[in-house]
Scaffold this motif. Sequence first.
Motif, PDB file in Angstrom:
ATOM      1  N   TRP A  30       0.549  -1.102   0.008  1.00 43.48           N
ATOM      2  CA  TRP A  30      -0.205  -0.007   0.284  1.00 43.48           C
ATOM      3  C   TRP A  30       0.990   1.215  -0.368  1.00 43.48           C
ATOM      4  O   TRP A  30       0.724   2.688  -0.846  1.00 43.48           O
ATOM      5  N   ARG A  31       1.884   0.981   0.825  1.00 46.43           N
ATOM      6  CA  ARG A  31       2.549   2.628   0.784  1.00 46.43           C
ATOM      7  C   ARG A  31       3.342   2.496  -0.818  1.00 46.43           C
ATOM      8  O   ARG A  31       2.751   4.088  -0.807  1.00 46.43           O
ATOM      9  N   ARG A  88      -8.076  -0.508   3.463  1.00 53.07           N
ATOM     10  CA  ARG A  88      -9.021  -1.704   3.622  1.00 53.07           C
ATOM     11  C   ARG A  88      -9.728  -2.545   2.354  1.00 53.07           C
ATOM     12  O   ARG A  88      -9.699  -3.255   2.826  1.00 53.07           O
ATOM     13  N   TRP A  89      -9.425  -2.196   1.121  1.00 54.16           N
ATOM     14  CA  TRP A  89      -9.930  -2.608  -0.681  1.00 54.16           C
ATOM     15  C   TRP A  89      -8.908  -3.538  -0.299  1.00 54.16           C
ATOM     16  O   TRP A  89      -9.282  -4.859  -1.156  1.00 54.16           O
ATOM     17  N   MET A  90      -7.506  -3.286   0.147  1.00 50.46           N
ATOM     18  CA  MET A  90      -6.218  -4.296   0.173  1.00 50.46           C
ATOM     19  C   MET A  90      -6.802  -5.618   0.790  1.00 50.46           C
ATOM     20  O   MET A  90      -5.770  -6.951   0.116  1.00 50.46           O
ATOM     21  N   ARG A  91      -7.187  -5.297   1.482  1.00 49.07           N
ATOM     22  CA  ARG A  91      -7.339  -6.973   2.599  1.00 49.07           C
ATOM     23  C   ARG A  91      -8.171  -7.885   2.330  1.00 49.07           C
ATOM     24  O   ARG A  91      -8.586  -7.785   1.115  1.00 49.07           O
ATOM     25  N   ALA A 139      -5.364   0.070  -7.190  1.00 45.75           N
ATOM     26  CA  ALA A 139      -5.442  -1.854  -7.060  1.00 45.75           C
ATOM     27  C   ALA A 139      -3.613  -1.868  -7.822  1.00 45.75           C
ATOM     28  O   ALA A 139      -3.442  -3.510  -7.668  1.00 45.75           O
ATOM     29  N   GLY A 140      -3.435  -1.344  -7.794  1.00 48.46           N
ATOM     30  CA  GLY A 140      -1.644  -2.004  -7.514  1.00 48.46           C
ATOM     31  C   GLY A 140      -1.181  -1.940  -9.121  1.00 48.46           C
ATOM     32  O   GLY A 140       0.056  -2.410  -9.342  1.00 48.46           O
TER      33      GLY A 140
END
Length: 471
Positions: A30-31, A88-91, A139-140
């Motif tokens: 996330w960072r 939170r979406w990434m969890r 979303a990366g």
Amino acid sequence: MAPEALTQPAMRHRFDALRAASLRAQTPPWRERADRLKRLRALVVDHRAAIAAAISADFHHRAAQETELAEVFPSVEGIDHALRHGQRWMRVKRRATGLWFKPASSRVMPQPLGVVGIVVPWNYPLYLAVGPMTAALAAGNRVMVKQSEFTPRFAELFASLVRKAFAEDEIDIVNGDADTARTFCALPFDHLLFTGSTAVGHQVMRAASENLTPVTLELGGKSPAIVGPGANFDKAVERILVGKTLNAGQTCIAPDYVLLPEGQQQRFAEAARRVFASMYPRLESSTDYTSIVSPRHFERLQALAAAAQQQGATALPLSDMAPDAATRRFPPVLLTGVNDGMRVMQEEIFGPLLPVLTYRTLDEAIGYVNAHPRPLALYLFEKDRATIERVMQQTVAGGVSINETLMHVAQDDLPFGGVGASGMGAYHGEHGFQTFSKLKPIFQQSAFNGVGLFRPPYGKTFARMMKLLLR
């Protein structure tokens, strides 16, 4: 200002660099994603004056205030929303496991798709680039963007700003003409988002299908504004005019036509003229009204209005000023007496022409909407809750604003997208994050499990177990 020309091999080379970078870091933390989002935010905020000036030059004129309101603000709001919620979406999220498979476990892991392609239209060249970019970066993913050739000054500025703020293997901007766009859409993206016309959407989908690239198509169509029998009539006229005159109607979700209770056309026209005069006094010298983006688009609007009048429609200008080809300033015009045989009722207008139709019963209005391709937006003005619910239940549209126009697109927690001929797929907020992610399902077997009871040879134990499963 000529857009940058790219050969197919050169474009493929740039795509391959993004793909290689995505493979080196398939699921960035996330960072890193937050850092990219913050750099994108700074790019927009720090250069908003230059961005507004470039867009105004491309349009011949658009007020800086309109660009700040309709492009800069929602771009920044969308980034801030992603920064607040993206982690939170990434969890990884737990999912239920069927009783007979326990004590195994199930979960869903969001992962970046890889390289996302974004094709941007000319009408909101900042917001319709930054909005999808925000979702893709959260979303990366790595991102490749094709800007419109109709806004070359902004396209060149945006490309130079991105080059300064991002590495070439993070975000790449492609500028060029329609041939460049075709080459772009033929690249093997992991997802392709296109915003534009339905006609070009067909071509984009065909090109993407060669690589089985999934697509999100944000198209358009004829978005109706229904003034219900119980509406606050004057407020409805005001909000419809605001939605129709923003960017001079060059908005994919602008009200495309109005459905009024029978006998209300003259009242609507008089109120609309008053509202427009209050918004744009002394139109000839007003700096608030946007020009039509190109001579070709200006001439198309003139042809639509002229053809409708030749076939029996009546034009009711909302200003004493005539359309001016030199400045491409086109004051809004209501059209009454229209029918489905006219081009103005067959094509998305994308400008300040507003057909006004009447209905005798609400069922007739609903039937008219449903007899035509499903719109990107639907607007209903009504105070009665039962009537609102009835229209919501009996119509299908990409999105809806009730007693308002346009504003649903600015809600970051609502999905934005079309349906049928107005598009497929959706983005914004978490919905955009999911669009540009693979939600990978994972089933994890426990060391102690009963799967061995179901393998061959199938004997009495198997029969007893199946009897239990199917009882």
